[in-house]
Structures are given as structure tokens and as C-alpha cells.
Write a protein that holds these residues in place. Structure first.
Motif, PDB file in Angstrom:
ATOM      1  N   THR A  22       0.830  -1.206   0.000  1.00 50.05           N
ATOM      2  CA  THR A  22       0.000   0.000   0.000  1.00 50.05           C
ATOM      3  C   THR A  22       0.864   1.256   0.000  1.00 50.05           C
ATOM      4  O   THR A  22       0.578   2.229  -0.709  1.00 50.05           O
ATOM      5  CB  THR A  22      -0.930   0.004   1.225  1.00 50.05           C
ATOM      6  OG1 THR A  22      -1.747  -1.169   1.198  1.00 50.05           O
ATOM      7  CG2 THR A  22      -1.815   1.237   1.239  1.00 50.05           C
ATOM      8  N   PHE A  23       1.931   1.230   0.793  1.00 47.49           N
ATOM      9  CA  PHE A  23       2.867   2.358   0.840  1.00 47.49           C
ATOM     10  C   PHE A  23       3.475   2.627  -0.537  1.00 47.49           C
ATOM     11  O   PHE A  23       3.539   3.782  -0.991  1.00 47.49           O
ATOM     12  CB  PHE A  23       3.962   2.062   1.866  1.00 47.49           C
ATOM     13  CG  PHE A  23       5.139   2.994   1.813  1.00 47.49           C
ATOM     14  CD1 PHE A  23       5.017   4.311   2.212  1.00 47.49           C
ATOM     15  CD2 PHE A  23       6.373   2.532   1.364  1.00 47.49           C
ATOM     16  CE1 PHE A  23       6.113   5.171   2.162  1.00 47.49           C
ATOM     17  CE2 PHE A  23       7.463   3.378   1.309  1.00 47.49           C
ATOM     18  CZ  PHE A  23       7.336   4.704   1.714  1.00 47.49           C
ATOM     19  N   MET A  24       3.904   1.574  -1.230  1.00 43.18           N
ATOM     20  CA  MET A  24       4.480   1.753  -2.562  1.00 43.18           C
ATOM     21  C   MET A  24       3.453   2.322  -3.538  1.00 43.18           C
ATOM     22  O   MET A  24       3.757   3.220  -4.337  1.00 43.18           O
ATOM     23  CB  MET A  24       5.037   0.423  -3.075  1.00 43.18           C
ATOM     24  CG  MET A  24       6.324  -0.017  -2.399  1.00 43.18           C
ATOM     25  SD  MET A  24       7.057  -1.479  -3.187  1.00 43.18           S
ATOM     26  CE  MET A  24       6.136  -2.804  -2.413  1.00 43.18           C
ATOM     27  N   GLU A  25       2.232   1.799  -3.499  1.00 47.44           N
ATOM     28  CA  GLU A  25       1.194   2.279  -4.412  1.00 47.44           C
ATOM     29  C   GLU A  25       0.855   3.746  -4.145  1.00 47.44           C
ATOM     30  O   GLU A  25       0.737   4.547  -5.085  1.00 47.44           O
ATOM     31  CB  GLU A  25      -0.054   1.406  -4.286  1.00 47.44           C
ATOM     32  CG  GLU A  25       0.138  -0.006  -4.812  1.00 47.44           C
ATOM     33  CD  GLU A  25      -1.002  -0.934  -4.438  1.00 47.44           C
ATOM     34  OE1 GLU A  25      -1.926  -0.470  -3.722  1.00 47.44           O
ATOM     35  OE2 GLU A  25      -0.983  -2.105  -4.846  1.00 47.44           O
ATOM     36  N   ILE A 155      10.534   5.902  -1.952  1.00 51.83           N
ATOM     37  CA  ILE A 155      10.204   4.774  -1.081  1.00 51.83           C
ATOM     38  C   ILE A 155      11.416   4.309  -0.274  1.00 51.83           C
ATOM     39  O   ILE A 155      11.310   3.374   0.513  1.00 51.83           O
ATOM     40  CB  ILE A 155       9.589   3.584  -1.866  1.00 51.83           C
ATOM     41  CG1 ILE A 155      10.549   3.031  -2.916  1.00 51.83           C
ATOM     42  CG2 ILE A 155       8.271   3.985  -2.502  1.00 51.83           C
ATOM     43  CD1 ILE A 155      10.022   1.782  -3.619  1.00 51.83           C
ATOM     44  N   GLY A 156      12.555   4.968  -0.499  1.00 56.43           N
ATOM     45  CA  GLY A 156      13.694   4.764   0.389  1.00 56.43           C
ATOM     46  C   GLY A 156      14.614   3.619   0.011  1.00 56.43           C
ATOM     47  O   GLY A 156      15.247   3.037   0.897  1.00 56.43           O
ATOM     48  N   ILE A 157      14.728   3.309  -1.275  1.00 55.28           N
ATOM     49  CA  ILE A 157      15.601   2.196  -1.677  1.00 55.28           C
ATOM     50  C   ILE A 157      16.985   2.736  -2.047  1.00 55.28           C
ATOM     51  O   ILE A 157      17.120   3.545  -2.961  1.00 55.28           O
ATOM     52  CB  ILE A 157      14.997   1.418  -2.855  1.00 55.28           C
ATOM     53  CG1 ILE A 157      13.677   0.798  -2.418  1.00 55.28           C
ATOM     54  CG2 ILE A 157      15.955   0.346  -3.346  1.00 55.28           C
ATOM     55  CD1 ILE A 157      13.008  -0.053  -3.457  1.00 55.28           C
ATOM     56  N   PRO A 158      18.031   2.284  -1.360  1.00 56.04           N
ATOM     57  CA  PRO A 158      19.383   2.793  -1.608  1.00 56.04           C
ATOM     58  C   PRO A 158      20.143   1.918  -2.602  1.00 56.04           C
ATOM     59  O   PRO A 158      19.672   0.872  -3.035  1.00 56.04           O
ATOM     60  CB  PRO A 158      20.027   2.703  -0.220  1.00 56.04           C
ATOM     61  CG  PRO A 158      19.401   1.443   0.350  1.00 56.04           C
ATOM     62  CD  PRO A 158      17.992   1.378  -0.199  1.00 56.04           C
TER      63      PRO A 158
END
Length: 419
Positions: A22-25, A155-158
Motif C-alpha cells: 500500500t505504501f508503494m502504491e 520509497i527509500g531504496i538505496p
């Protein structure tokens, strides 16, 4: 009676995974909306012909991976293995292709491919897709890449890497394909993997994408697309790279980067991570000028990308999942009716909140609040119930405050503090 279990390669997602989806969407809706994109919802089931004509009958997806079956009238139907073809069908069938000069659309949803389940690869998987239709300019290609990059950062992907290439166009690709086929045929046949033996004739470009070490060695000296594309394609690609330079997005030009579907041309790109094993691609896409016309629509260009949500989930920081604002801990049964009304009042003011339906010890309540990763814990013991107030404990800072909740304005003030 034996229990019924889920199908291999299909998954159930409970919190925190479902919260992360849900956060990603929601993040995609926010980021894509800033670029003028609008959400489209398409069916999971389409006519098989749609995928055969768009993806390519000789691709691995169509030949080996699709869930295809006849319906009760004998019509061949397929669970969608990817989203772009369905978007193109809807775009043409709705009349949008002739009604608007350009369209920006995004979709979410499940896709289906029959392949060996492994980490980051399921038979039912979920994608976020974006498609820009009707525009050819190089800055559009760079904008699509930038939108994907901004979403992944949001979304915080490093530790992600961007690879990019040009696949040429309908005019210059045939000359390259002839050179590539001649080179592939000159290599010892016994050294190719089984898939590449078939691809050499049916779909030579896909040989460049093979992950088998022996095949990779065989194509090291194969012709490079970037050296054979026409002047117009070279100029287009150069401008795309210049735009990415201007906005500070780093990239590597990978002359061996091709996409697994036949409809791609010109700009193609892939975002990879070194943190998820062999299945390192988390997103990819490119330009597909000619696909709309190929499916019966006008000659509209297009470019887009897809993100595999299960792979993003593997990289998503734990903090990426949404946190409730408040957990209300009621220590006396007499406080439950009042606590219930306070909780509802906070929810109506936009505060996400939970409570225990029965009193427990302070220790048990705090443990539950921490398990939920709540920002605040509101405590109501006998003293607070008598004074119509709550203790507000900031679980991040460790600070504690007292708030009256005896009036609407008091609850307004509490909600403002909790935001």
C-alpha cells in the motif's frame, strides 16, 4: 478432511508486507501525479492474441511462461504476463489514442508467468507500470527515467544503478540484426545453451541478454547496437543522456542491454540492485514506438517502465511501511466507552489510531504499542478517566505530556500535537 493450500508460486501477503505494498502504491500515486500521470485499471484476463502480437510469438514469455487456456466457447484467453499490452488495447479501444494528443497513464496489479518460483520471482507477481503515449522527444525519455528514479528514492531504496542503451529504430535495426545473426552463426554451435540455440534463429537480439556464463562469453565480441544505429537514433540517444546529465541522474551505458519483449526500440533502461541476488533488476522499460499501430491503432509513439513490487519489497526499509500515529492504552474497564469516543474523534481529524478492546497491564500495552511501531501511546488510567484527560507518551523521543480531552477544542489541540 484435508486442508486446502495455496498454489505454488502464489503468495498471501499480511502486514507488514501488505502495508508495504500500500505504501508503494500510494507513493507512486503521489510521485506520478506530479508528472501529470493518471491511473488506469485494466483486466487481468485478455485475449491470447494480444500478447502474441505485442510481446512476440518467439519470446520466452509467449512460448513458455503464459497461463493460457480456452474458455467455454473455445476462445483462447491468457492471464496477463505484463501490463503494457493491456494498456495499449484499452488506449486504442477507448478512443483515447485519437482523442488526445498525448496520454500519461499508470497501473498497478498482478501479473502471471509460469516459471520456477525463486526469491524475487513468483508465478503471480505485482507490478507498477507507467506509460507515456504520443510523445517522441528525447526529454520525454529522460523525464520517464527521472520519474522512476524519484519514485524509487521516495520509497527509500538505496544503492541502485541505472543502465541505459539504444536499440535503434525500425529503419536501422534490420542492418544490425543481419550483422548479429552472421556473428552468432559463426560461433561454435555446441557452446550455446538450449534457449540461445533457438533464439539465434527466432530472436537473435535476445541472445545478448542471456545470463548463462558460456553464452555471455560468446557474445563479448558481437556487434554493438550503438555502433550501427542511424544518425537520428544516435542523436536521440545522445540528447537523452544529456538531459540525464543536466538533472544529475547517474547512469552506465550498457551496449548489451536489451529487453525481453519484442516491442522495444530506441531508448531502453534498467535499474538494478546488488542486494537481491541473481534477480538484480527491480525496474526496467524503454521506448516502444510502433506498438500502438501494430495493435490496430494510430501510429502513436510510446515509452514506459515496470517495477516488480515483490523485488522492491525485498529492498524496502522497514520504516517504509506506514506507522499508526496512536495506540490508546486503557488501564481500567470503566474507561473503554470514553476511550472509544476519543479514538473516533481523532480518526475523524486524520489521525490513525488503535486501541486494545480490553484493559491490560501498562507493560503489555506498551509492548503492543511498540510492536505496532506507533509514534505515540495514549494512556488512560483511573486518574485520567476521572479528569477526562490522557497521558501522551512520545515513543520516539521518550517524552511524556498530559492533555485534556474534555472538549472538542481540546481534542483539536491533541490532534494538532499528534500530527
Amino acid at each position: 478432511m484435508s486442508k486446502i493450500t495455496r498454489i505454488k508460486g502464489f503468495a498471501d501477503y499480511f502486514p507488514p508486507e501488505s502495508d508495504a505494498f500500500t505504501f508503494m502504491e500510494n507513493t507512486a500515486r503521489d510521485v506520478f501525479g506530479r508528472y501529470g500521470y493518471h491511473e488506469l485499471r485494466t483486466p487481468s484476463l485478455e485475449k491470447t492474441e494480444l500478447f502474441a502480437r505485442s510481446i512476440g510469438e518467439e519470446t520466452d514469455v509467449v512460448k513458455k511462461e503464459m497461463y493460457t487456456f480456452p474458455d467455454r466457447k473455445g476462445r483462447s484467453l491468457t492471464l496477463r504476463p505484463e501490463a503494457t499490452a493491456g494498456v495499449m488495447r484499452a488506449y486504442i479501444e477507448s478512443g483515447l489514442a485519437t482523442r488526445e494528443p498525448y496520454s500519461k497513464l499508470f497501473t498497478f496489479g498482478p501479473m502471471f508467468r509460469y516459471e520456477r518460483p525463486q526469491k524475487g520471482r513468483m508465478r503471480q507477481f505485482h507490478q507498477i507500470n507507467a506509460e507515456c503515449l504520443g510523445l517522441t522527444e528525447p526529454c520525454v525519455d529522460a523525464e520517464v527515467v527521472a520519474m522512476l528514479w524519484q519514485f524509487l528514492m521516495a520509497i527509500g531504496i538505496p544503492k541502485l544503478s541505472l543502465e541505459i542503451n539504444t536499440l535503434g529504430c525500425r529503419e536501422c535495426r534490420p542492418a544490425f540484426m543481419a550483422q548479429l545473426s552472421e556473428y552468432l552463426e559463426s560461433q561454435p554451435e555446441g557452446l550455446w545453451c538450449e534457449d540461445c540455440l533457438r533464439r539465434k534463429t527466432a530472436n537473435p537480439l535476445r541472445v545478448l541478454d542471456c545470463k548463462v556464463p558460456g553464452c555471455r562469453e560468446l557474445v563479448e565480441n558481437a556487434p554493438a547496437l550503438v555502433d550501427t544505429v542511424c544518425e537520428e537514433c544516435q542523436d536521440h540517444f545522445g540528447q537523452v543522456l544529456a538531459h540525464l546529465d543536466d538533472i544529475g541522474i547517474g547512469y552506465t551505458v550498457n551496449n548489451r542491454l536489451v529487453r525481453g519483449l519484442d516491442y522495444y526500440n530506441r531508448t531502453t533502461f534498467e535499474v538494478t540492485s546488488g542486494d537481491i541476488g541473481s534477480q538484480s533488476a527491480v525496474a526496467g522499460g524503454g521506448r516502444y514506438d510502433g506498438l500502438v499501430q501494430q495493435l490496430g491503432g494510430p501510429d502513436k509513439p510510446g515509452i514506459g517502465f515496470a517495477c516488480g513490487m515483490e523485488r522492491l519489497l525485498m529492498l524496502l526499509p522497514e520504516s517504509g511501511a506506514p506507522r499508526p500515529d496512536v495506540y490508546l492504552a486503557i488501564l481500567d474497564p470503566a474507561g473503554i466507552p470514553r476511550g472509544f469516543t476519543i479514538l473516533q474523534a481523532l480518526r475523524e481529524r486524520g489521525i490513525s489510531a488503535e486501541m486494545s478492546p480490553e484493559p491490560k497491564s501498562v507493560k503489555a500495552m506498551m509492548r503492543q504499542a511498540n510492536r505496532l511501531h506507533s509514534r505515540y501511546c495514549l494512556l488512560m488510567g483511573p486518574d485520567e478517566i476521572a479528569s477526562d484527560s490522557v497521558q501522551v507518551k512520545d515513543l520516539d523521543a521518550g517524552e511524556q505530556h498530559d492533555y485534556s480531552v474534555s472538549s472538542e477544542s481540546d481534542i483539536d489541540a491533541l490532534a494538532d500535537f499528534l500530527r
